[in-house]
Design a protein around this motif. Structure first.
Motif, PDB file in Angstrom:
ATOM      1  N   GLN A   1      13.971  75.913 -49.249  1.00  0.00           N
ATOM      2  CA  GLN A   1      14.763  76.388 -48.119  1.00  0.00           C
ATOM      3  C   GLN A   1      16.175  76.764 -48.565  1.00  0.00           C
ATOM      4  O   GLN A   1      16.742  77.767 -48.111  1.00  0.00           O
ATOM      5  N   VAL A   2      16.745  75.968 -49.457  1.00  0.00           N
ATOM      6  CA  VAL A   2      18.084  76.269 -49.968  1.00  0.00           C
ATOM      7  C   VAL A   2      18.077  77.588 -50.737  1.00  0.00           C
ATOM      8  O   VAL A   2      18.995  78.407 -50.622  1.00  0.00           O
ATOM      9  N   GLU A   3      17.027  77.804 -51.516  1.00  0.00           N
ATOM     10  CA  GLU A   3      16.933  79.056 -52.268  1.00  0.00           C
ATOM     11  C   GLU A   3      16.853  80.262 -51.333  1.00  0.00           C
ATOM     12  O   GLU A   3      17.449  81.306 -51.592  1.00  0.00           O
ATOM     13  N   LYS A   4      16.133  80.125 -50.229  1.00  0.00           N
ATOM     14  CA  LYS A   4      16.060  81.222 -49.259  1.00  0.00           C
ATOM     15  C   LYS A   4      17.440  81.521 -48.668  1.00  0.00           C
ATOM     16  O   LYS A   4      17.810  82.688 -48.460  1.00  0.00           O
ATOM     17  N   VAL A   5      18.197  80.467 -48.379  1.00  0.00           N
ATOM     18  CA  VAL A   5      19.551  80.630 -47.847  1.00  0.00           C
ATOM     19  C   VAL A   5      20.426  81.402 -48.831  1.00  0.00           C
ATOM     20  O   VAL A   5      21.176  82.312 -48.448  1.00  0.00           O
ATOM     21  N   ILE A   6      20.318  81.052 -50.103  1.00  0.00           N
ATOM     22  CA  ILE A   6      21.155  81.688 -51.127  1.00  0.00           C
ATOM     23  C   ILE A   6      20.817  83.162 -51.260  1.00  0.00           C
ATOM     24  O   ILE A   6      21.714  84.020 -51.312  1.00  0.00           O
ATOM     25  N   VAL A   7      19.530  83.474 -51.307  1.00  0.00           N
ATOM     26  CA  VAL A   7      19.124  84.878 -51.429  1.00  0.00           C
ATOM     27  C   VAL A   7      19.650  85.690 -50.252  1.00  0.00           C
ATOM     28  O   VAL A   7      20.174  86.804 -50.413  1.00  0.00           O
ATOM     29  N   ALA A   8      19.535  85.121 -49.049  1.00  0.00           N
ATOM     30  CA  ALA A   8      20.025  85.832 -47.861  1.00  0.00           C
ATOM     31  C   ALA A   8      21.544  85.999 -47.916  1.00  0.00           C
ATOM     32  O   ALA A   8      22.069  87.078 -47.601  1.00  0.00           O
ATOM     33  N   ALA A   9      22.261  84.953 -48.323  1.00  0.00           N
ATOM     34  CA  ALA A   9      23.727  85.013 -48.369  1.00  0.00           C
ATOM     35  C   ALA A   9      24.204  86.016 -49.407  1.00  0.00           C
ATOM     36  O   ALA A   9      25.202  86.717 -49.190  1.00  0.00           O
ATOM     37  N   GLU A  10      23.515  86.102 -50.531  1.00  0.00           N
ATOM     38  CA  GLU A  10      23.887  87.091 -51.542  1.00  0.00           C
ATOM     39  C   GLU A  10      23.744  88.505 -51.003  1.00  0.00           C
ATOM     40  O   GLU A  10      24.447  89.415 -51.438  1.00  0.00           O
ATOM     41  N   GLY A  11      22.868  88.670 -50.033  1.00  0.00           N
ATOM     42  CA  GLY A  11      22.700  89.973 -49.401  1.00  0.00           C
ATOM     43  C   GLY A  11      23.562  90.158 -48.166  1.00  0.00           C
ATOM     44  O   GLY A  11      23.437  91.166 -47.462  1.00  0.00           O
ATOM     45  N   GLY A  12      24.411  89.169 -47.870  1.00  0.00           N
ATOM     46  CA  GLY A  12      25.336  89.291 -46.749  1.00  0.00           C
ATOM     47  C   GLY A  12      24.867  88.671 -45.448  1.00  0.00           C
ATOM     48  O   GLY A  12      25.570  88.768 -44.429  1.00  0.00           O
ATOM     49  N   ASP A  13      23.714  88.000 -45.460  1.00  0.00           N
ATOM     50  CA  ASP A  13      23.172  87.413 -44.228  1.00  0.00           C
ATOM     51  C   ASP A  13      23.393  85.896 -44.249  1.00  0.00           C
ATOM     52  O   ASP A  13      22.751  85.180 -45.028  1.00  0.00           O
ATOM     53  N   LEU A  14      24.282  85.387 -43.378  1.00  0.00           N
ATOM     54  CA  LEU A  14      24.584  83.964 -43.327  1.00  0.00           C
ATOM     55  C   LEU A  14      23.813  83.215 -42.244  1.00  0.00           C
ATOM     56  O   LEU A  14      23.948  81.995 -42.117  1.00  0.00           O
ATOM     57  N   LYS A  15      23.006  83.924 -41.471  1.00  0.00           N
ATOM     58  CA  LYS A  15      22.275  83.259 -40.392  1.00  0.00           C
ATOM     59  C   LYS A  15      21.369  82.150 -40.914  1.00  0.00           C
ATOM     60  O   LYS A  15      21.359  81.040 -40.359  1.00  0.00           O
ATOM     61  N   PRO A  16      20.606  82.371 -41.995  1.00  0.00           N
ATOM     62  CA  PRO A  16      19.767  81.275 -42.516  1.00  0.00           C
ATOM     63  C   PRO A  16      20.591  80.065 -42.958  1.00  0.00           C
ATOM     64  O   PRO A  16      20.151  78.927 -42.794  1.00  0.00           O
ATOM     65  N   PHE A  17      21.782  80.297 -43.517  1.00  0.00           N
ATOM     66  CA  PHE A  17      22.655  79.188 -43.907  1.00  0.00           C
ATOM     67  C   PHE A  17      23.010  78.333 -42.699  1.00  0.00           C
ATOM     68  O   PHE A  17      22.900  77.101 -42.739  1.00  0.00           O
ATOM     69  N   HIS A  18      23.459  78.966 -41.636  1.00  0.00           N
ATOM     70  CA  HIS A  18      23.876  78.214 -40.450  1.00  0.00           C
ATOM     71  C   HIS A  18      22.691  77.502 -39.803  1.00  0.00           C
ATOM     72  O   HIS A  18      22.837  76.381 -39.290  1.00  0.00           O
ATOM     73  N   GLN A  19      21.516  78.100 -39.839  1.00  0.00           N
ATOM     74  CA  GLN A  19      20.333  77.452 -39.274  1.00  0.00           C
ATOM     75  C   GLN A  19      19.958  76.212 -40.080  1.00  0.00           C
ATOM     76  O   GLN A  19      19.666  75.150 -39.496  1.00  0.00           O
ATOM     77  N   LEU A  20      19.973  76.330 -41.402  1.00  0.00           N
ATOM     78  CA  LEU A  20      19.630  75.181 -42.238  1.00  0.00           C
ATOM     79  C   LEU A  20      20.708  74.109 -42.148  1.00  0.00           C
ATOM     80  O   LEU A  20      20.400  72.913 -42.109  1.00  0.00           O
ATOM     81  N   PHE A  21      21.969  74.530 -42.082  1.00  0.00           N
ATOM     82  CA  PHE A  21      23.065  73.566 -41.950  1.00  0.00           C
ATOM     83  C   PHE A  21      22.891  72.725 -40.689  1.00  0.00           C
ATOM     84  O   PHE A  21      23.047  71.498 -40.709  1.00  0.00           O
ATOM     85  N   ASP A  22      22.567  73.367 -39.594  1.00  0.00           N
ATOM     86  CA  ASP A  22      22.377  72.639 -38.344  1.00  0.00           C
ATOM     87  C   ASP A  22      21.217  71.656 -38.467  1.00  0.00           C
ATOM     88  O   ASP A  22      21.288  70.528 -37.954  1.00  0.00           O
ATOM     89  N   ALA A  23      20.164  72.056 -39.164  1.00  0.00           N
ATOM     90  CA  ALA A  23      18.994  71.183 -39.306  1.00  0.00           C
ATOM     91  C   ALA A  23      19.293  69.974 -40.188  1.00  0.00           C
ATOM     92  O   ALA A  23      18.967  68.832 -39.829  1.00  0.00           O
ATOM     93  N   VAL A  24      19.929  70.193 -41.344  1.00  0.00           N
ATOM     94  CA  VAL A  24      20.129  69.079 -42.284  1.00  0.00           C
ATOM     95  C   VAL A  24      21.241  68.144 -41.843  1.00  0.00           C
ATOM     96  O   VAL A  24      21.320  67.006 -42.327  1.00  0.00           O
ATOM     97  N   THR A  25      22.101  68.578 -40.936  1.00  0.00           N
ATOM     98  CA  THR A  25      23.136  67.677 -40.425  1.00  0.00           C
ATOM     99  C   THR A  25      22.660  66.925 -39.179  1.00  0.00           C
ATOM    100  O   THR A  25      23.429  66.174 -38.578  1.00  0.00           O
ATOM    101  N   HIS A  26      21.412  67.136 -38.810  1.00  0.00           N
ATOM    102  CA  HIS A  26      20.732  66.328 -37.782  1.00  0.00           C
ATOM    103  C   HIS A  26      19.395  65.883 -38.390  1.00  0.00           C
ATOM    104  O   HIS A  26      18.319  66.241 -37.915  1.00  0.00           O
ATOM    105  N   PRO A  27      19.474  65.095 -39.464  1.00  0.00           N
ATOM    106  CA  PRO A  27      18.295  64.872 -40.312  1.00  0.00           C
ATOM    107  C   PRO A  27      17.172  64.062 -39.680  1.00  0.00           C
ATOM    108  O   PRO A  27      16.037  64.120 -40.157  1.00  0.00           O
ATOM    109  N   TYR A  28      17.469  63.318 -38.627  1.00  0.00           N
ATOM    110  CA  TYR A  28      16.430  62.465 -38.041  1.00  0.00           C
ATOM    111  C   TYR A  28      15.739  63.108 -36.832  1.00  0.00           C
ATOM    112  O   TYR A  28      14.872  62.484 -36.211  1.00  0.00           O
ATOM    113  N   LEU A  29      16.133  64.343 -36.525  1.00  0.00           N
ATOM    114  CA  LEU A  29      15.483  65.071 -35.441  1.00  0.00           C
ATOM    115  C   LEU A  29      14.341  65.901 -36.012  1.00  0.00           C
ATOM    116  O   LEU A  29      14.492  66.549 -37.048  1.00  0.00           O
TER     117      LEU A  29
END
Length: 484
Positions: free
Chosen positions: A434-462
């Motif tokens: 999942q982190v690798e997907k975020v990086i590939v997207a961010a290198e292409g200018g798309d930060l949406k996957p980063f913010h989605q994963l960030f929200d998920a991992v900062t609520h780890p027990y949900l």
């Protein structure tokens, strides 16, 4: 706002930094919750002036960046001069509870310690550390934290041209074992004493019985500090391993005196449980493999002890040796306690230890997904079919029945066990694919996957069906890199 407190230290421990402005800095993310806790105005951080500071282009009045000096054993080989080659310390802030934190830019340009490096960072490693450090904090692991990330508007050259970025991170202290080694190998007793006094009285004041003394005995303080750091490392490594986390590069310059996870490089989380797993592409001999982390921490502590000695017949030698000898036992107590919680066991007895050992044997034999196994165990109980085909259903069934019997007869019974397990087994971790997907997207200018994963991992027990799923065989990440 940012006090240059480190400049009160001996000048041998830091160097001034000349700013290296970038062309078009833009904000990637601000950690608003952390900013508020530290007294920063998130709106100001996102402003032109704030982004200029976060990008290392221009500093507010009174902010005097510096780079820390340190040495270190890298893959067992001692290097007497390393230092902040791509990081600069901006100063210290206090949070809402009065606890001080050091604020640092990572990837902001060259310092006197950069050697042949450019002092920069690519967007991938910046976002990896941002995600991972905040995920670890959310789970409850001591760690440096991410305050903000900015894009530089310039490429950095690695294997290929990559978008540049800068991470702003905070820590209780950036002192490392390598900081003490730097002073020790130069015979700089003044610097050693200053670091001992700071670390013992500021980082471990709650443990130190002489912290209130205006003229503390530094000789005695060394042993107190060493004991505290050994305890903190036993806790930290136990927490890592209970989560299936591999740091990847446990050099002595990456071992925090504050007991925090620091310098995220080729880190990774286990998918399938492989005890001797190595992800780091630079760890060709497996020195920092998953199941070697406690032994490496003990080795690093021995190097720390050596740097704290002022003479060959130092009175501190014997007590520090005893602490080193006891480290494995300390780690095992913490680790087994955490594993007992993951399995809903009371822990601390022979029967529960046998269940823990049996669990690890099953995970190894079946190459089960580590995180998902614990998270779904209460639902499956002794179900030998489960989600995957088992190589040895009978062995799993025998173990599962022993586990179910132990948790059923514990105080509070099965329901209490499930409640405990739900609090100690995250549903979501920053899985490598999942982190690798975020990086590939961010290198292409798309930060949406980063913010989605960030929200998920900062609520780890949900529960999160998208981000808690293990990788497919095609998605598995086998090797990670530090990105320097």
């Amino acid at each position: 706002m940012l006090a240059p407190s480190y400049r009160k230290w001996p000048e041998s421990l830091w160097r001034d930094v000349t700013l290296s402005p970038v062309s078009k800095p833009t904000l990637l993310s601000v950690n608003e919750a952390l900013a508020g806790r530290l007294g920063f105005n998130a709106t100001w951080l996102a402003s032109t002036e704030g982004v200029a500071m976060l990008a290392g282009c221009h500093m507010p009045a009174g902010v005097l960046p510096g780079a820390q000096a340190y040495a270190g054993h890298q893959f067992g080989q001692f290097v007497p001069s390393l230092g902040d080659g791509r990081a600069m310390l901006l100063g210290t802030v206090q949070d809402c509870e009065g606890t001080s934190f050091d604020v640092q830019l990572k990837g902001a340009g060259r310092t006197v310690f950069s050697r042949q490096g450019d002092g920069r960072a690519a967007i991938g490693p910046v976002l990896r550390e941002y995600l991972l450090s905040e995920a670890m904090h959310a789970i409850g692991v001591k760690t440096t934290r991410a305050l903000a990330a900015v894009a530089t508007g310039e490429d950095v050259l690695r294997e290929r041209a990559l978008p540049g970025a800068i991470l702003t991170r905070v820590s209780r202290s950036y002192l490392r074992v390598g900081s003490f080694q730097y002073a020790a190998c130069r015979g700089d007793v003044t610097a050693l004493r200053a670091m001992v006094l700071f670390a013992a009285t500021k980082l471990y004041a709650d443990r130190d019985t002489v912290a209130g003394d205006e003229n503390p005995d530094i000789d005695a303080l060394r042993v107190s500090l060493f004991d505290a750091v050994a305890d903190a490392q036993a806790d930290l490594i136990a927490h890592w391993m209970s989560l299936g986390f591999i740091h990847g590069v446990m050099n002595t310059d990456n071992m925090s005196i504050a007991g925090e996870t620091i310098d995220y490089g080729p880190f990774a989380f286990l998918d399938s449980y492989v005890p001797d797993k190595v992800f780091s592409g630079i760890d060709v001999r497996g020195r920092y493999g998953f199941n070697r982390q406690a032994d490496v921490a003990r080795w690093n502590l021995a190097r720390f002890a050596e740097s704290l000695l002022f003479s060959e017949d130092d009175d501190a030698i014997a007590p520090m040796r005893d602490i080193i000898d006891d480290f494995t036992s300390r780690f095992q107590r913490r680790y087994r306690g955490l594993m007992a919680q993951k399995l809903g066991l009371p822990g601390g007895n022979t029967e529960d230890n046998a269940v823990i050992d049996g669990c690890l044997n099953i995970l190894t034999a079946e190459s089960m997904d580590y995180t998902r196994f614990f998270r779904t165990l209460p639902d499956r109980v002794a179900d030998v079919g489960g989600e995957i085909a088992l190589r040895n259903p009978r062995a799993y069934k025998d173990w599962a029945e022993k586990w179910a019997a132990r948790v059923t007869h514990r105080p509070g019974g099965f329901k209490m066990a499930v409640d405990i397990m739900s609090q100690h087994n995250p549903a979501v971790i920053p899985r490598n694919h999942q982190v690798e997907k975020v990086i590939v997207a961010a290198e292409g200018g798309d930060l949406k996957p980063f913010h989605q994963l960030f929200d998920a991992v900062t609520h780890p027990y949900l529960q999160n069906a998208i981000f808690e799923a293990p990788p497919t065989r095609e998605e598995e990440v086998h090797t990670t890199w530090c990105g320097t």
